[in-house]
Design an enzyme around this catalytic site. Structure first.
Site, short mmCIF file in Angstrom:
data_model
loop_
_atom_site.label_atom_id
_atom_site.label_comp_id
_atom_site.label_asym_id
_atom_site.label_seq_id
_atom_site.Cartn_x
_atom_site.Cartn_y
_atom_site.Cartn_z
N GLY A 1 1.10 -1.16 0.08
CA GLY A 1 0.11 0.18 -0.26
C GLY A 1 0.79 1.60 -0.24
O GLY A 1 2.16 0.76 0.03
N ASP B 1 3.20 -1.93 8.80
CA ASP B 1 2.19 -2.17 7.20
C ASP B 1 0.92 -0.42 8.23
O ASP B 1 1.10 -0.23 8.92
CB ASP B 1 2.05 -3.55 7.38
CG ASP B 1 1.00 -3.93 5.76
OD1 ASP B 1 1.23 -2.77 5.25
OD2 ASP B 1 0.24 -4.61 5.96
N GLY B 2 0.54 -0.73 6.52
CA GLY B 2 -0.32 0.10 6.85
C GLY B 2 -1.60 -0.69 7.03
O GLY B 2 -1.76 -2.27 7.79
N ASP C 1 -6.26 0.09 6.37
CA ASP C 1 -7.46 0.51 6.28
C ASP C 1 -8.27 1.24 7.03
O ASP C 1 -9.49 2.80 6.68
CB ASP C 1 -8.70 -0.33 4.95
CG ASP C 1 -7.79 -0.88 3.42
OD1 ASP C 1 -6.59 -0.02 3.41
OD2 ASP C 1 -6.87 -2.28 3.82
N GLY D 1 -7.23 -4.03 1.24
CA GLY D 1 -8.11 -2.60 0.22
C GLY D 1 -6.77 -3.16 -0.82
O GLY D 1 -7.56 -2.64 -1.49
N GLU E 1 -0.40 -10.15 3.99
CA GLU E 1 -0.84 -9.82 5.03
C GLU E 1 -0.63 -10.24 6.65
O GLU E 1 0.05 -10.07 7.24
CB GLU E 1 -0.90 -8.27 5.22
CG GLU E 1 -0.63 -7.69 3.49
CD GLU E 1 -1.85 -6.23 3.83
OE1 GLU E 1 -0.81 -5.28 2.53
OE2 GLU E 1 -2.41 -6.10 3.91
C1 5RP Z 1 -2.88 -4.12 1.23
C2 5RP Z 1 -3.37 -2.49 2.46
C3 5RP Z 1 -2.80 -1.57 3.16
O1 5RP Z 1 -2.26 -1.50 3.91
C4 5RP Z 1 -3.85 -0.78 3.44
O2 5RP Z 1 -5.05 -1.13 1.99
C5 5RP Z 1 -3.84 0.82 3.23
O3 5RP Z 1 -3.59 0.88 2.17
P1 5RP Z 1 -2.45 2.77 2.04
O4 5RP Z 1 -1.53 2.69 2.63
O5 5RP Z 1 -2.32 2.72 0.48
O6 5RP Z 1 -3.30 3.48 2.63
O7 5RP Z 1 -4.23 -4.04 3.52
O8 5RP Z 1 -3.22 -4.92 1.01
#
Ligand code: 5RP
Length: 240
Positions: free
Chosen positions: A40, A94-95, A97, A109, A116
């Site tokens: 992400g 990690d990020g 949503d 997302g 993940e």
């Molecule tokens: C990908 C994820 C991402 O961590 C999540 O979608 C957040 O994305 P971003 O940092 O672009 O807002 O779960 O599968």
């Protein structure tokens, strides 16, 4: 010069918050660590910063949560290994949503939820980096991604529909979206299901459901950029 300075003038608050959260996460990275690399846009900031530190001599290995992150990490010279080569990750960054007040999350997302969750499960410490829009009281405005095998996507979709989850098969242009593990994703509306742990277990019990984007009890440290307060907030959470 900071690697992001070239375009910082044009940056929105959200992008600045993501970037600041990513920078703060790098404080937890130490020489010799094996680090899980999320997916992400927020994770991308973190991977770029990590790449810069590696080019200045930091010695770490990365395990990528998606093919996209793997390509980025390789292009930046971050050595990559497979998960099977280590007993556990030292750190996974990690990020998300959405993150609720109990530190539970919706992720996926970007479609990488399966790898993940595997990395989060196999890490000694999980650091989640977000912009302030991701912190919510209750999960569910963001649609919950559920990864399913293609063979049974119609029957699972029908079952989800009967449960009131309003499933939508994710698409990419005119094609059905396919994950790195060659599965499909149903994006679902979970607002009728406030018991998220129970919902997670119920969904996982359906044959053909591979994984859900509900990450229950995986956060150790939450780092949130907050431009309104002009600072980055760090929340520590004791996992049960
Ligand atoms: C990908 C994820 C991402 O961590 C999540 O979608 C957040 O994305 P971003 O940092 O672009 O807002 O779960 O599968």
């Amino acid at each position: 010069m900071d690697i992001f300075d070239c375009h910082s003038n044009a940056m929105t608050n959200t992008e600045l918050e993501k970037q600041n959260a990513a920078k703060a996460a790098l404080e937890y990275v130490k020489n010799g660590m094996v680090i899980g690399l999320g997916s992400g846009s927020t994770s991308e900031y973190m991977v770029r910063l990590l790449g810069k530190r590696v080019s200045h001599g930091l010695q770490v290995s990365g395990v990528a949560s998606s093919n996209r992150t793997a390509s980025l990490a390789k292009s930046l010279g971050i050595p990559l290994i497979n998960l099977g080569e280590v007993a556990a990750l030292d750190l996974y960054i990690d990020g998300a949503d959405e993150v609720d007040s109990d530190f539970n999350m919706i992720k996926g997302g970007g479609g990488a939820l399966l790898r993940e969750k595997i990395l989060a499960h196999n890490s000694k410490r999980n650091i989640i980096i977000i912009d302030s829009s991701k912190k919510v009281q209750k999960l569910g405005v963001f649609k919950l991604p559920v990864e399913i095998i293609p063979f049974s996507h119609k029957s699972i979709s029908e079952q989800f529909r009967k449960m009131g989850l309003n499933p939508v098969l994710r698409e990419n242009g005119n094609q059905i979206y396919s994950t790195d593990e060659n599965n499909f994703i149903l994006d679902t509306d979970i607002r009728k299901y406030p018991e998220h742990d129970l919902l997670n277990k119920t969904l996982l019990a359906i044959p053909g459901v591979v994984e859900t984007g509900l990450f229950i009890n995986y956060v150790d440290v939450l780092i949130m950029g907050n431009q309104a307060l002009e600072k980055t907030e760090i929340f520590h959470h004791q996992r049960s």
